[in-house]
Design an enzyme around this catalytic site. Structure first.
Site, PDB file in Angstrom:
ATOM      1  N   LYS A 140     -19.423-106.433 -49.600  1.00  0.00           N
ATOM      2  CA  LYS A 140     -19.002-107.716 -49.019  1.00  0.00           C
ATOM      3  C   LYS A 140     -20.214-108.434 -48.452  1.00  0.00           C
ATOM      4  O   LYS A 140     -21.139-107.742 -48.049  1.00  0.00           O
ATOM      5  CB  LYS A 140     -17.941-107.542 -47.939  1.00  0.00           C
ATOM      6  CG  LYS A 140     -18.188-106.471 -46.858  1.00  0.00           C
ATOM      7  CD  LYS A 140     -19.356-106.472 -45.965  1.00  0.00           C
ATOM      8  CE  LYS A 140     -19.759-107.602 -45.130  1.00  0.00           C
ATOM      9  NZ  LYS A 140     -20.967-107.316 -44.302  1.00  0.00           N
ATOM     10  N   TYR A 229     -14.935-110.204 -42.177  1.00  0.00           N
ATOM     11  CA  TYR A 229     -13.961-109.219 -41.685  1.00  0.00           C
ATOM     12  C   TYR A 229     -12.801-109.917 -40.969  1.00  0.00           C
ATOM     13  O   TYR A 229     -11.654-109.480 -41.053  1.00  0.00           O
ATOM     14  CB  TYR A 229     -14.615-108.249 -40.697  1.00  0.00           C
ATOM     15  CG  TYR A 229     -15.594-107.293 -41.320  1.00  0.00           C
ATOM     16  CD1 TYR A 229     -15.168-106.079 -41.845  1.00  0.00           C
ATOM     17  CD2 TYR A 229     -16.954-107.586 -41.366  1.00  0.00           C
ATOM     18  CE1 TYR A 229     -16.062-105.191 -42.405  1.00  0.00           C
ATOM     19  CE2 TYR A 229     -17.867-106.701 -41.933  1.00  0.00           C
ATOM     20  CZ  TYR A 229     -17.412-105.508 -42.451  1.00  0.00           C
ATOM     21  OH  TYR A 229     -18.303-104.633 -43.016  1.00  0.00           O
TER      22      TYR A 229
HETATM   23  P1  NDP Z   1     -30.543-103.271 -46.115  1.00  0.00           P
HETATM   24  O1  NDP Z   1     -31.527-104.363 -45.905  1.00  0.00           O
HETATM   25  O2  NDP Z   1     -30.578-102.128 -45.175  1.00  0.00           O
HETATM   26  O3  NDP Z   1     -30.687-102.688 -47.593  1.00  0.00           O
HETATM   27  C1  NDP Z   1     -30.685-103.480 -48.744  1.00  0.00           C
HETATM   28  C2  NDP Z   1     -31.382-102.734 -49.866  1.00  0.00           C
HETATM   29  O4  NDP Z   1     -31.292-103.552 -51.040  1.00  0.00           O
HETATM   30  C3  NDP Z   1     -32.878-102.501 -49.656  1.00  0.00           C
HETATM   31  O5  NDP Z   1     -33.147-101.344 -48.933  1.00  0.00           O
HETATM   32  C4  NDP Z   1     -33.406-102.426 -51.076  1.00  0.00           C
HETATM   33  O6  NDP Z   1     -33.202-101.098 -51.574  1.00  0.00           O
HETATM   34  C5  NDP Z   1     -32.449-103.326 -51.846  1.00  0.00           C
HETATM   35  N1  NDP Z   1     -33.077-104.630 -52.185  1.00  0.00           N
HETATM   36  C6  NDP Z   1     -33.291-105.083 -53.444  1.00  0.00           C
HETATM   37  N2  NDP Z   1     -33.891-106.275 -53.434  1.00  0.00           N
HETATM   38  C7  NDP Z   1     -34.061-106.600 -52.135  1.00  0.00           C
HETATM   39  C8  NDP Z   1     -34.646-107.740 -51.473  1.00  0.00           C
HETATM   40  N3  NDP Z   1     -35.145-108.783 -52.171  1.00  0.00           N
HETATM   41  N4  NDP Z   1     -34.670-107.749 -50.127  1.00  0.00           N
HETATM   42  C9  NDP Z   1     -34.168-106.736 -49.419  1.00  0.00           C
HETATM   43  N5  NDP Z   1     -33.603-105.632 -49.985  1.00  0.00           N
HETATM   44  C10 NDP Z   1     -33.545-105.568 -51.332  1.00  0.00           C
HETATM   45  O7  NDP Z   1     -29.081-103.944 -46.129  1.00  0.00           O
HETATM   46  P2  NDP Z   1     -27.701-103.238 -45.828  1.00  0.00           P
HETATM   47  O8  NDP Z   1     -27.656-101.902 -46.429  1.00  0.00           O
HETATM   48  O9  NDP Z   1     -27.394-103.366 -44.393  1.00  0.00           O
HETATM   49  O10 NDP Z   1     -26.689-104.256 -46.597  1.00  0.00           O
HETATM   50  C11 NDP Z   1     -26.581-104.266 -48.008  1.00  0.00           C
HETATM   51  C12 NDP Z   1     -25.237-104.857 -48.423  1.00  0.00           C
HETATM   52  O11 NDP Z   1     -24.201-104.065 -47.888  1.00  0.00           O
HETATM   53  C13 NDP Z   1     -24.975-106.278 -47.917  1.00  0.00           C
HETATM   54  O12 NDP Z   1     -24.268-107.008 -48.869  1.00  0.00           O
HETATM   55  C14 NDP Z   1     -24.116-106.064 -46.683  1.00  0.00           C
HETATM   56  O13 NDP Z   1     -23.278-107.169 -46.384  1.00  0.00           O
HETATM   57  C15 NDP Z   1     -23.318-104.853 -47.091  1.00  0.00           C
HETATM   58  N6  NDP Z   1     -22.895-104.042 -45.940  1.00  0.00           N
HETATM   59  C16 NDP Z   1     -21.583-103.661 -45.868  1.00  0.00           C
HETATM   60  C17 NDP Z   1     -21.125-102.921 -44.816  1.00  0.00           C
HETATM   61  C18 NDP Z   1     -19.695-102.503 -44.767  1.00  0.00           C
HETATM   62  O14 NDP Z   1     -19.267-101.960 -43.734  1.00  0.00           O
HETATM   63  N7  NDP Z   1     -18.925-102.679 -45.830  1.00  0.00           N
HETATM   64  C19 NDP Z   1     -22.015-102.525 -43.727  1.00  0.00           C
HETATM   65  C20 NDP Z   1     -23.391-102.909 -43.915  1.00  0.00           C
HETATM   66  C21 NDP Z   1     -23.792-103.664 -44.989  1.00  0.00           C
HETATM   67  P3  NDP Z   1     -34.344-100.317 -52.412  1.00  0.00           P
HETATM   68  O15 NDP Z   1     -35.507-100.183 -51.482  1.00  0.00           O
HETATM   69  O16 NDP Z   1     -33.705 -99.036 -52.743  1.00  0.00           O
HETATM   70  O17 NDP Z   1     -34.652-101.167 -53.614  1.00  0.00           O
END
Ligand code: NDP
Length: 377
Positions: A140, A229
């Site tokens: 989401k 949410y």
């Molecule tokens: P993070 O910033 O912690 O992680 C995102 C990951 O995406 C990065 O670590 C990287 O992984 C990858 N990535 C690829 N391209 C990019 C870029 N250009 N910039 C940054 N990251 C990139 O985010 P979250 O994990 O907090 O959130 C990710 C998604 O999950 C969002 O859509 C958020 O809304 C959703 N979310 C949902 C939750 C829920 O409860 N359902 C809770 C938290 C988040 P790598 O290094 O492996 O390439």
């Protein structure tokens, strides 16, 4: 994993217990073509983007899921991928880059591809997963725009794969009970609702804040991230009806350097076809997370933290509701696996993600114009 006991989840599990070859055949022909794993095995899940949510929540949940396991990753960091392969016991051939997602096609270890990258990248990664012939779970909010949601839905339809949104709370017993109270009209129609969700974004946590305050990657501010949410809860309380119109107002910008591209907070009101109203807040300025819905003959309230990973507290005008606490992510993943096996439509389909992005677009239009905006969901 603790077992959820909401009526919906119990019936899903009971159904799965009776699973047979015949039940597996109940999948639509197109969806079953995309299912590479025999039913006796757990579904293989690949996580796309190994950030905070994948690392802290989804991957640990995949250690306790009954019907799913982590079988690969898509990451920009090969070394991180290798570390995950060692920790989670999948082969290094199942480490993919964002540009090589097409190589997942035909890989029998992979059934679901779960996109957990920044919002603005969901469309690109979901479409790549669909083209590889894998079922898609999209985090989401589903995408930055309705047009991107449409492109994801079209790609999944064309590939004959299932599309769901990572709406974990639909699989959580307290939220499922709120949905039941609405669906069964226990207190009458919920007519007055209010809900808030947010956290104080710290300037020290620059790495995590970076994409969330970047318009291109996040699509917007706390409305996209936290407000979705509240939209979900209000629509759930209206038996999944969408509002017909919205009004909205951005809050003050107290930290202009951090919030130069996206809002710091936004208040909005959703007006439903039967005259019901939901007054809502999404914010990066304070920690808040609650929801209340009132009807003629009673009310239901999810206390702070209503939308976080902790055990929600649901109280109604009849008293506190006692339901089991579950691992949200495991319940969601197993719930989605069970829906797929049973050939049932998902309770969190792509169309619901699109509906919510439609509402979000209307809220931004209302806040930017100061006008009431019709929702064409
Ligand atoms: P993070 O910033 O912690 O992680 C995102 C990951 O995406 C990065 O670590 C990287 O992984 C990858 N990535 C690829 N391209 C990019 C870029 N250009 N910039 C940054 N990251 C990139 O985010 P979250 O994990 O907090 O959130 C990710 C998604 O999950 C969002 O859509 C958020 O809304 C959703 N979310 C949902 C939750 C829920 O409860 N359902 C809770 C938290 C988040 P790598 O290094 O492996 O390439």
């Amino acid at each position: 994993m603790k077992t959820p006991h909401s009526p919906d989840l119990v019936s899903r599990r009971a159904f799965l217990g009776q699973l047979s070859a015949a039940a597996a055949l109940a999948m639509t022909a197109r969806e079953s073509r995309a299912l590479d794993t025999p039913q006796a095995k757990k579904f293989g899940v690949v996580l796309v983007g190994l950030g905070t949510y994948s690392t802290d929540r989804l991957a640990p949940a995949l250690r306790v899921t009954k019907h799913c396991r982590l079988t690969g990753v898509v990451t920009g960091s090969r070394s991180k991928g290798k570390k995950w392969a060692r920790e989670y016991g999948f082969p290094e051939k199942n480490i993919f880059g964002y540009e090589t997602m097409g190589q997942m096609a035909g890989n029998p270890d992979i059934d679901f591809v779960y996109v957990v990258t920044p919002n603005g990248l969901h469309a690109e990664h979901c479409i790549a997963a669909a083209k590889a012939g894998k079922h898609v779970i999209c985090e989401k909010p589903m995408a930055n725009t309705v047009a991107e949601c449409d492109a994801i839905i079209a790609a999944c339809r064309a590939a004959g794969v299932r599309l769901t949104v990572g709406y974990r709370l639909h699989y959580e017993p307290h939220h499922a009970e709120l949905a039941r109270l609405a669906r069964e009209n226990v207190f009458g129609a919920f007519m007055r609702m209010n809900g808030s969700n947010g956290f104080e974004m710290g300037t020290d946590d620059a790495a995590s804040a970076a994409w969330r305050v970047n318009k291109k990657l996040a699509g917007g501010g706390p409305l996209m991230d936290m407000g979705v949410y509240v939209i979900q809860a209000a629509c759930m309380a209206k038996v999944e009806a969408a509002p017909v119109s919205v009004t909205a107002k951005f809050g003050p910008v107290t930290r202009p350097k951090l919030f130069s591209q996206v809002e710091e907070s936004v208040n909005w009101t959703m007006e439903f076809g039967d005259g019901a109203e939901a007054k809502c807040l999404a914010t990066y300025a304070e920690a808040v997370s609650r929801f209340r819905a009132e009807a003629e003959h009673g009310w239901a309230q999810l206390d702070d933290p209503a939308f976080y990973y902790d055990d929600p507290v649901l109280t109604t005008s009849r008293g506190k509701v006692h339901l089991p606490n579950v691992n949200h992510q495991a319940a969601q993943l197993d719930g989605m696996a069970e829906e797929l096996v049973a050939g049932r439509p998902s309770i969190a389909p792509g169309e619901m993600g699109r509906r919510d992005v439609t509402i979000i677009e209307a809220i931004y239009a209302a806040a930017n114009s100061g006008q009431r905006v019709e929702v064409k969901a």
